[in-house]
Design a protein around this motif. Structure first.
Motif, PDB file in Angstrom:
ATOM      1  N   GLY A 149       1.100  -1.208  -0.161  1.00  0.00           N
ATOM      2  CA  GLY A 149       0.045  -0.008   0.185  1.00  0.00           C
ATOM      3  C   GLY A 149       0.742   1.193   0.220  1.00  0.00           C
ATOM      4  N   VAL A 150       0.715   2.360  -0.787  1.00  0.00           N
ATOM      5  CA  VAL A 150       1.488   3.314  -1.172  1.00  0.00           C
ATOM      6  C   VAL A 150       0.496   4.529  -0.651  1.00  0.00           C
ATOM      7  CG1 VAL A 150       2.823   4.749  -2.475  1.00  0.00           C
ATOM      8  CG2 VAL A 150       2.758   2.220  -2.763  1.00  0.00           C
ATOM      9  N   SER A 151       1.076   5.396   0.292  1.00  0.00           N
ATOM     10  CA  SER A 151       0.432   6.574   0.510  1.00  0.00           C
ATOM     11  C   SER A 151       1.244   7.791   0.006  1.00  0.00           C
ATOM     12  CB  SER A 151       0.317   6.627   1.951  1.00  0.00           C
ATOM     13  OG  SER A 151      -0.212   8.225   2.341  1.00  0.00           O
ATOM     14  N   LEU A 152       0.437   8.489  -0.854  1.00  0.00           N
ATOM     15  CA  LEU A 152       1.203   9.655  -1.609  1.00  0.00           C
ATOM     16  C   LEU A 152       0.530  10.961  -1.347  1.00  0.00           C
ATOM     17  CD1 LEU A 152       3.498   9.445  -3.530  1.00  0.00           C
ATOM     18  CD2 LEU A 152       1.790   9.787  -5.616  1.00  0.00           C
ATOM     19  N   PRO A 153       1.060  11.970  -0.979  1.00  0.00           N
ATOM     20  CA  PRO A 153       0.423  13.195  -0.772  1.00  0.00           C
ATOM     21  C   PRO A 153      -0.554  13.786  -1.774  1.00  0.00           C
ATOM     22  CG  PRO A 153       2.558  13.571  -0.709  1.00  0.00           C
ATOM     23  CD  PRO A 153       2.615  12.053  -1.005  1.00  0.00           C
ATOM     24  N   GLY A 154      -1.537  14.502  -1.515  1.00  0.00           N
ATOM     25  CA  GLY A 154      -2.040  15.080  -2.643  1.00  0.00           C
ATOM     26  C   GLY A 154      -3.579  14.346  -2.914  1.00  0.00           C
ATOM     27  N   GLN A 155      -4.041  14.810  -4.174  1.00  0.00           N
ATOM     28  CA  GLN A 155      -5.153  13.882  -4.789  1.00  0.00           C
ATOM     29  C   GLN A 155      -4.924  12.813  -5.532  1.00  0.00           C
ATOM     30  OE1 GLN A 155      -7.806  17.091  -6.696  1.00  0.00           O
ATOM     31  NE2 GLN A 155      -7.317  18.451  -5.302  1.00  0.00           N
ATOM     32  N   VAL A 156      -5.291  11.461  -5.206  1.00  0.00           N
ATOM     33  CA  VAL A 156      -4.772  10.326  -5.960  1.00  0.00           C
ATOM     34  C   VAL A 156      -6.355   9.753  -6.590  1.00  0.00           C
ATOM     35  CG1 VAL A 156      -3.166   9.906  -4.421  1.00  0.00           C
ATOM     36  CG2 VAL A 156      -5.193   8.759  -4.023  1.00  0.00           C
ATOM     37  N   ASP A 157      -6.017   9.069  -7.617  1.00  0.00           N
ATOM     38  CA  ASP A 157      -7.063   8.260  -8.266  1.00  0.00           C
ATOM     39  C   ASP A 157      -6.633   6.665  -7.588  1.00  0.00           C
ATOM     40  OD1 ASP A 157      -8.659   6.551 -10.039  1.00  0.00           O
ATOM     41  OD2 ASP A 157      -8.040   7.196 -11.805  1.00  0.00           O
ATOM     42  N   ARG A 158      -7.231   6.207  -6.985  1.00  0.00           N
ATOM     43  CA  ARG A 158      -6.793   4.992  -6.255  1.00  0.00           C
ATOM     44  C   ARG A 158      -7.170   3.894  -7.123  1.00  0.00           C
ATOM     45  NH1 ARG A 158     -11.277   2.042  -3.059  1.00  0.00           N
ATOM     46  NH2 ARG A 158      -9.658   1.387  -1.764  1.00  0.00           N
ATOM     47  N   GLU A 159      -8.272   3.997  -8.069  1.00  0.00           N
ATOM     48  CA  GLU A 159      -8.605   2.842  -8.994  1.00  0.00           C
ATOM     49  C   GLU A 159      -7.478   2.985 -10.041  1.00  0.00           C
ATOM     50  OE1 GLU A 159     -11.137   0.901  -8.359  1.00  0.00           O
ATOM     51  OE2 GLU A 159     -11.539   1.923  -6.337  1.00  0.00           O
ATOM     52  N   GLY A 161      -4.849   4.007  -9.964  1.00  0.00           N
ATOM     53  CA  GLY A 161      -2.970   4.140  -9.613  1.00  0.00           C
ATOM     54  C   GLY A 161      -2.548   5.428 -10.082  1.00  0.00           C
ATOM     55  N   VAL A 162      -3.129   6.621 -10.015  1.00  0.00           N
ATOM     56  CA  VAL A 162      -2.479   7.733 -10.441  1.00  0.00           C
ATOM     57  C   VAL A 162      -2.566   8.798  -9.348  1.00  0.00           C
ATOM     58  CG1 VAL A 162      -3.160   9.628 -12.065  1.00  0.00           C
ATOM     59  CG2 VAL A 162      -3.464   7.292 -12.741  1.00  0.00           C
ATOM     60  N   SER A 163      -1.486   9.805  -9.486  1.00  0.00           N
ATOM     61  CA  SER A 163      -1.283  10.825  -8.592  1.00  0.00           C
ATOM     62  C   SER A 163      -1.890  11.885  -9.493  1.00  0.00           C
ATOM     63  CB  SER A 163       0.038  11.231  -8.472  1.00  0.00           C
ATOM     64  OG  SER A 163       0.367  12.536  -7.722  1.00  0.00           O
ATOM     65  N   VAL A 164      -3.086  12.350  -9.198  1.00  0.00           N
ATOM     66  CA  VAL A 164      -4.042  13.392 -10.048  1.00  0.00           C
ATOM     67  C   VAL A 164      -3.479  14.692  -9.675  1.00  0.00           C
ATOM     68  CG1 VAL A 164      -6.139  14.540 -10.402  1.00  0.00           C
ATOM     69  CG2 VAL A 164      -6.207  12.187  -9.796  1.00  0.00           C
ATOM     70  N   PHE A 165      -2.910  15.191  -8.259  1.00  0.00           N
ATOM     71  CA  PHE A 165      -2.282  16.366  -8.092  1.00  0.00           C
ATOM     72  C   PHE A 165      -1.702  16.558  -6.825  1.00  0.00           C
ATOM     73  CE2 PHE A 165      -3.130  21.077  -6.888  1.00  0.00           C
ATOM     74  CZ  PHE A 165      -2.039  21.477  -7.264  1.00  0.00           C
ATOM     75  N   ALA A 166      -0.366  16.639  -7.068  1.00  0.00           N
ATOM     76  CA  ALA A 166       0.541  16.629  -5.677  1.00  0.00           C
ATOM     77  C   ALA A 166       1.107  18.080  -5.625  1.00  0.00           C
ATOM     78  CB  ALA A 166       1.364  15.467  -5.760  1.00  0.00           C
ATOM     79  N   PRO A 167       0.620  19.100  -5.094  1.00  0.00           N
ATOM     80  CA  PRO A 167       0.611  20.495  -5.222  1.00  0.00           C
ATOM     81  C   PRO A 167       2.408  20.784  -4.921  1.00  0.00           C
ATOM     82  CG  PRO A 167      -0.745  20.205  -3.415  1.00  0.00           C
ATOM     83  CD  PRO A 167      -0.649  18.766  -4.120  1.00  0.00           C
ATOM     84  N   ASN A 168       2.790  20.122  -3.678  1.00  0.00           N
ATOM     85  CA  ASN A 168       4.063  20.488  -3.155  1.00  0.00           C
ATOM     86  C   ASN A 168       5.165  19.925  -3.978  1.00  0.00           C
ATOM     87  OD1 ASN A 168       3.733  21.738  -0.462  1.00  0.00           O
ATOM     88  ND2 ASN A 168       2.622  20.114  -0.181  1.00  0.00           N
ATOM     89  N   TRP A 169       4.804  19.205  -5.037  1.00  0.00           N
ATOM     90  CA  TRP A 169       5.906  18.857  -6.147  1.00  0.00           C
ATOM     91  C   TRP A 169       5.379  18.954  -7.305  1.00  0.00           C
ATOM     92  CZ3 TRP A 169       5.747  12.861  -4.147  1.00  0.00           C
ATOM     93  CH2 TRP A 169       6.441  12.844  -2.912  1.00  0.00           C
TER      94      TRP A 169
END
Length: 416
Positions: A149-159, A161-169
């Motif tokens: 399980g991977v927790s990534l900051p920001g908005q993610v599409d869990r279905e 597997g996409v980082s939709v928006f990670a504002p700090n990066w």
């Protein structure tokens, strides 16, 4: 989205296993009472979990004049789960057995101010390195790893597997799990720290046994995971809880999300650094290029009663208290849990100031039923919660007829 009967069955299997892990050893009758499911349904689900090797029979307990009740317990050796906490400044990975006991840890530092260290390929490679490190350290064969399980900051599409928006990066629509699948052979699952912290608190922390809870993630970024009716609330697009990007000050400080005056820009680690800088520009507590060192210095100075540290935390608590009062009035939770590394380092002094600030702003009736506490989880709650997403994914895939050996985050096999 309407849930299918298979979705409901998976959720029930997950709930039964959750209670077995929390209360081992436990009887089927106790599980029925704890989950609200019928005894017949629990018996069926326990049978499935026994066949999967997730739990095991461990004897009997006496009942009041009836037949002895069979007891089941979690089978810790039934497989391994990996939880990955990817934050803006570090990657923390833990490998757990099925009882969610930590067997190995690894950490990789990230320096977001260096462009070469915040690109998707570089971050994914660092995740893969840390995952391989814990697998090797624990001596677990790859085939015994049930999921990562991977927790990534920001908005993610869990279905997907996409980082939709990670504002700090400044990440947009990054296919994180597809990239990671090129490095690792394990089933992969993606979500964000708001959901991970909330699940960890529901299973093991201050929200356990609570129907309505808010788990506030205080780190570089800020958000509020929601548990409503005893279950994790995701929202229509898995975006619920972005409280850190609600407006606190009109035309206020610029935020990484592109807006102004967001909660995060006042109470996230960079916001606290700015609070300190505005109060005392030359303070030795301020490490301009190191937010972790600054927050740690603040925590130590608080313990010593340093007036600049005390005033900085009071100012931060005023902002945080205003935002939390909104959550009290809006959600009416039984408990608000302050979680993640900033809350842990500033601890009780921050909590005391926040309680005072909330009391001055929240409506009296909802506030009377809300406790505000620090997370009691001694280790990393995000990696713990991320591991439970891997557990949930494994239980879902195990319930599919003729399921392939490996599944991606969207439930499809790696073959398509």
């Amino acid at each position: 989205m309407k849930r299918t009967s298979r979705d409901i069955r998976t959720a029930n299997r997950y709930e039964v296993l959750r209670h077995v892990i929390a209360g081992s050893p436990v009887s089927r009758q106790h599980l029925a009472a704890a989950t609200g499911l019928s005894l017949a349904t629990v018996a069926t689900l326990v049978g499935e979990l026994l066949r999967l090797g997730a739990i095991t029979e461990v004897g009997h307990e006496d009942s009041d004049g009836g037949r002895p009740r069979g007891l089941v317990a979690v089978n810790g050796s039934g497989g391994a789960l990996i939880g990955v906490d990817v934050a803006e400044t570090y990657i923390h990975v833990e490998l757990f057995d099925l009882s969610l006991t930590v067997l190995a840890r690894a950490e990789e530092e990230l320096r977001p101010e260096r462009p070469g260290e915040r690109g998707p390929e570089q971050v994914v490679a660092r995740i893969a390195t840390a995952v391989r490190t814990v697998v090797t350290a624990a001596g677990v064969p790859d085939e015994r790893v049930l999921g990562v399980g991977v927790s990534l900051p920001g908005q993610v599409d869990r279905e997907g597997g996409v980082s939709v928006f990670a504002p700090n990066w400044d990440w947009h629509d990054v296919p994180v799990l597809d990239l990671l699948a090129g490095h690792l052979p394990h089933p992969l699952h993606l979500d964000n720290p708001l959901r991970a912290c909330t699940v960890a608190e529901l299973w093991f922390g201050a929200a356990r046994g609570r129907d309505d809870a808010v788990v506030v993630n205080l780190g570089t970024g800020v958000g509020a995971g929601l548990a409503l009716g005893g279950t994790l609330h995701r929202g229509a697009s898995n975006s619920a809880g972005e409280w850190g990007h609600t407006t606190l000050v009109l035309d206020g400080r610029p935020c990484h999300c592109g807006a102004q005056g967001c909660v995060e820009s006042y109470v996230g680690a960079p916001g606290i650094m700015r609070n300190l800088r505005e109060l005392s520009p030359g303070s030795p507590l301020l490490h301009p290029d190191d937010q972790t060192a600054t927050i740690e210095a603040l925590g130590r100075a608080l313990a010593d009663g340093d007036p600049v540290a005390v005033k900085t935390v009071q100012n931060t608590a005023r902002y945080l208290g205003a935002g939390l009062a909104d959550l009290v009035n809006l959600v009416n939770p039984e408990v608000i849990v302050l979680s993640s590394w900033v809350a842990a380092r500033l601890g009780e002094p921050l909590l005391a100031e926040v309680r005072t600030a909330v009391a001055g702003r929240a409506l009296r009736r909802p506030l009377a039923s809300t406790r505000i506490v620090l997370s009691p989880i001694p280790d990393n709650p995000v990696s713990l919660g991320a591991a439970t997403f891997a557990l949930e994914g494994w239980l879902a895939s195990a319930g599919r007829a003729h399921a392939p050996a490996r599944w991606k985050a969207n439930g499809k096999s790696r073959d398509g």
